[in-house]
Design an enzyme around this catalytic site. Structure first.
Site, short mmCIF file in Angstrom:
data_model
loop_
_atom_site.label_atom_id
_atom_site.label_comp_id
_atom_site.label_asym_id
_atom_site.label_seq_id
_atom_site.Cartn_x
_atom_site.Cartn_y
_atom_site.Cartn_z
N ILE A 1 49.13 45.35 44.85
CA ILE A 1 49.83 45.57 43.59
C ILE A 1 48.81 46.13 42.59
CG2 ILE A 1 51.09 44.48 41.69
CD1 ILE A 1 52.55 44.41 44.43
N GLU A 2 49.15 47.24 41.98
CA GLU A 2 48.32 47.89 40.98
C GLU A 2 49.06 47.84 39.65
OE1 GLU A 2 46.26 52.33 40.36
OE2 GLU A 2 47.40 51.87 42.18
N ILE A 3 48.43 47.29 38.64
CA ILE A 3 48.99 47.26 37.28
C ILE A 3 48.15 48.22 36.46
CG2 ILE A 3 49.45 45.86 35.24
CD1 ILE A 3 49.67 43.44 37.12
#
Length: 131
Positions: free
Chosen positions: A125-127
């Site tokens: 997951i990349e924010i």
């Protein structure tokens, strides 16, 4: 010539729908939506903004499905307007390990600044914030 205009939804195959919904609602602030497709089944989705992620249980994925539908095989990038420092504090409060970041990356429309973490299935997951 035909042209695509947007992404309507994507599907995550998950080991445990309850664990996945807990993570995405608590940590990433998404909402749960149950829906009933034409086959009469009850399915679970995660919603945020105008986006939707449908969840398929790995033990009994819905048809049709990806050829290799496996938990932990996704790499998703979510954009935020919240400063990454606030996300770092929020993730720390939920005992979520940040694997990398903030680091500069290139998104669909240009430069972004990103944090990386993993969901319960190990999906990356990349924010990110727009730079």
């Amino acid at each position: 010539m035909p042209v695509l205009s947007s992404l309507d939804h994507l599907v995550l195959t998950v080991a445990d729908i309850a664990a996945t919904t807990r993570f995405y609602t608590t940590v990433l602030q998404m909402e749960i939506e149950e829906f009933h497709p034409a086959d009469g089944s009850t399915r679970t989705a995660l919603k945020f903004g105008q986006q939707k992620i449908n969840l398929h249980p790995a033990s009994a994925p819905f048809e049709p499905k990806a050829q290799n539908a496996n938990p932990g095989s996704a790499d998703l990038c979510f954009l935020t307007q919240t400063p990454l420092a606030d996300w770092q504090s929020h993730l720390h409060a939920h005992d979520i390990q940040i694997e990398e970041g903030p680091v500069p990356r290139t998104g669909a429309t240009g430069p972004i600044l990103s944090l990386y973490l993993r969901d319960p299935d190990g999906n990356l997951i990349e924010i990110s914030t727009l730079s």
